[in-house]
Design a protein around this motif. Structure first.
Motif, PDB file in Angstrom:
ATOM      1  N   SER A 108      -6.984   0.005   2.893  1.00  0.00           N
ATOM      2  CA  SER A 108      -5.985   0.909   3.493  1.00  0.00           C
ATOM      3  C   SER A 108      -5.572   2.052   2.563  1.00  0.00           C
ATOM      4  CB  SER A 108      -4.763   0.153   4.020  1.00  0.00           C
ATOM      5  OG  SER A 108      -4.624  -1.089   3.412  1.00  0.00           O
TER       6      SER A 108
ATOM      7  N   ASP B  88      -3.417  -1.344  -5.919  1.00  0.00           N
ATOM      8  CA  ASP B  88      -2.930  -1.922  -4.663  1.00  0.00           C
ATOM      9  C   ASP B  88      -3.736  -3.194  -4.404  1.00  0.00           C
ATOM     10  OD1 ASP B  88      -1.629  -2.221  -2.214  1.00  0.00           O
ATOM     11  OD2 ASP B  88      -3.180  -1.082  -1.139  1.00  0.00           O
TER      12      ASP B  88
ATOM     13  N   ASP C  75      -7.786  -4.015  -2.155  1.00  0.00           N
ATOM     14  CA  ASP C  75      -7.690  -4.693  -0.865  1.00  0.00           C
ATOM     15  C   ASP C  75      -8.961  -4.430  -0.067  1.00  0.00           C
ATOM     16  OD1 ASP C  75      -7.164  -5.605   1.661  1.00  0.00           O
ATOM     17  OD2 ASP C  75      -5.152  -4.734   1.790  1.00  0.00           O
TER      18      ASP C  75
ATOM     19  N   THR D 148       0.833  -1.213   0.000  1.00  0.00           N
ATOM     20  CA  THR D 148       0.000   0.000   0.000  1.00  0.00           C
ATOM     21  C   THR D 148       0.867   1.263   0.000  1.00  0.00           C
ATOM     22  OG1 THR D 148      -1.763  -1.182   1.119  1.00  0.00           O
ATOM     23  CG2 THR D 148      -1.820   1.218   1.281  1.00  0.00           C
TER      24      THR D 148
HETATM   25 MG   LIG Z   1      -1.872  -2.954   2.026  1.00  0.00          MG
END
Ligand SMILES: [Mg+2]
Ligand SMILES: Nc1ncnc2c1ncn2[C@@H]1O[C@H](COP(=O)(O)OP(=O)(O)OP(=O)(O)O)[C@@H](O)[C@H]1O
Length: 209
Positions: free
Chosen positions: A44, A79, A40, A18
């Protein structure tokens, strides 16, 4: 406009995915239209962006990616969550380049070797970036690099140092360039961290063209 998806991958959690994704996207946003996709479920990258209040460019969760990608972006950074080989394979198939951040620790190296095999089978263009490299233990990174290269896994020459600017940037919702120490002064490692992000971006660009 050519849309190129750069996926930040890993079979393991906590390898710096991230951090790398958010900062690469922030770097590219300055010079080209850039979309960050947060694949994800922990969200995050999205939370980092929410803290920035719009200061880091555009970030969408994976569910909104098809709609967002209908617009033309020069770069799309994705990500991903650590884990699931199937998921990583699927993402790799849709990517122009896959970047696998790897701290120079035994468990991370084992996982990245596994991921390297998977990406090679998927015929993905990919490379490892050594990250969270503690300068007092520079030998660990050299050994990791040697081992990976011996196994035919490409390792970028840029290394990301272990610096407090990274967690500070995440907590404040900024890129590492704007990380601040608790005193409120610019974090002493911020400019070094940002130079490494720039060098990493340049190496990826070379491999994309
Ligand atoms: Mg991450
Ligand atoms: N170069 C660095 N120096 C110091 N700390 C770092 C560095 N890169 C990342 N970190 C810190 O390490 C932790 C894990 O990083 P990050 O969240 O980017 O990893 P991740 O692979 O996305 O993790 P997850 O699998 O949980 O999604 C975070 O607290 C982050 O601030």
């Amino acid at each position: 406009m050519v849309q190129q998806v750069v996926t930040i991958a890993g079979l393991k959690g906590g390898t710096g995915k991230t951090s790398t994704a958010v900062n690469l996207a922030a770097f590219w946003s300055a010079s080209r239209s850039t979309l960050l996709i947060d694949a994800d479920p922990n969200g995050s990258a999205s939370k980092w962006h929410q803290r920035s209040e719009g200061g880091l460019g555009r970030c969408v969760p994976i569910q909104q990616a098809p709609m967002a990608m209908a617009q033309s972006w020069e770069v799309v950074v994705m990500d991903t969550a650590g884990g699931s080989r199937d998921e990583q394979r699927t993402y790799a198939e849709g990517s122009a380049f896959v970047l696998a951040p790897c701290p120079p620790a035994a468990s991370s190296i084992e996982q990245v070797i596994d991921l390297g095999e998977l990406l090679q089978q998927a015929q993905a263009r990919y490379a490892v970036v050594l990250t969270m490299v503690d300068q007092r233990r520079a030998q660990d990174a050299s050994k990791a690099r040697e081992l990976l290269e011996r196994l035919g896994i490409p390792v970028l020459s840029t290394q990301i140092s272990l610096l407090s600017a990274w967690p500070k940037a995440e907590a404040a919702g900024v890129s590492v360039k704007d990380a601040r120490a608790d005193s409120g002064r610019p974090d002493p490692g911020a400019s070094r961290a940002w130079k490494q992000v720039a060098a990493l971006a340049a190496e990826i660009e070379e491999r994309l063209t």
